[in-house]
Design an enzyme around this catalytic site. Structure first.
Site, PDB file in Angstrom:
ATOM      1  N   HIS A 142      43.812  60.368  35.067  1.00  0.00           N
ATOM      2  CA  HIS A 142      42.516  60.839  36.062  1.00  0.00           C
ATOM      3  C   HIS A 142      41.072  60.028  36.177  1.00  0.00           C
ATOM      4  O   HIS A 142      40.765  59.053  37.590  1.00  0.00           O
ATOM      5  CB  HIS A 142      42.514  61.748  36.079  1.00  0.00           C
ATOM      6  N   GLU A 143      40.357  60.188  35.148  1.00  0.00           N
ATOM      7  CA  GLU A 143      39.593  58.986  34.833  1.00  0.00           C
ATOM      8  C   GLU A 143      39.509  56.646  36.073  1.00  0.00           C
ATOM      9  O   GLU A 143      38.960  56.203  36.871  1.00  0.00           O
ATOM     10  CB  GLU A 143      38.620  58.682  33.809  1.00  0.00           C
TER      11      GLU A 143
HETATM   12 NI    NI Z   1      36.929  63.044  38.576  1.00  0.00          NI
END
Ligand code: NI
Length: 175
Positions: A142-143
């Protein structure tokens, strides 16, 4: 160090590819990391990418101890990861719920690789090389997506799962 405003979906900087960090252990880098840590802690985030506070550099932080936004999540050690490279260890994916500080009030089911290796640098330029699975792997994906200008709604396959966090199955009103 300071809590910074988090850019929300729609801001063009969130769609940019972030530039690599070329100088480590500098006052500017440590200042950025302090701002990111303060901002993530203030908002109970599981992770934050530099572009989310308006800095288009390949820097992410993440970590989960006990987080009210993710009460059932397994623990992930606090990590600063710079110039990351992710390599999935197989084609296997699983769907899991995600939210994002840049997409407040919403969540959705997002497919992610279940196991991957990530390599990058810490703030001093030392190599970080880890093989991870499960929620740890999800958070990293996600990051690091933020560094490529990708927000999690772009990964959702079943849009019937994309919903407001305060919506419950008991809530049948149409507004
Ligand atoms: Ni995010």
């Amino acid at each position: 160090m300071a809590v910074k405003p988090v850019l929300r979906m729609g801001h063009p900087l969130l769609l940019q590819v972030a530039a690599p960090v070329t100088q480590f252990n500098t006052p500017e880098l440590h200042s950025l990391l302090g701002d990111m840590r303060d901002t993530m802690a203030h908002l109970d985030g599981a992770g934050l990418a530099a572009p989310q506070i308006g800095v288009s550099l390949q820097v992410v932080i993440f970590g989960v101890e006990s987080n009210p936004r993710y009460p059932d999540a397994e623990k992930v050690p606090y990590t600063v990861l710079i110039n990351p490279v992710l390599t999935p260890l197989s084609d296997e994916e699983e769907e899991g719920w995600e939210g994002c500080l840049s997409v407040p009030g919403l969540r959705g089911l997002v497919p992610r690789f279940t196991a991957l290796r990530y390599v990058g640098s810490d703030p001093k330029g030392q190599i970080i090389d880890r093989t991870v699975t499960g929620f740890h792997a999800r958070v990293v994906q996600h990051e690091c997506d933020h560094l490529m200008g990708i927000l999690y709604p772009m990964r959702i396959r079943d849009f019937s799962t994309f919903k407001f966090t305060d919506w419950s199955d008991d809530d049948q009103s149409a507004d």
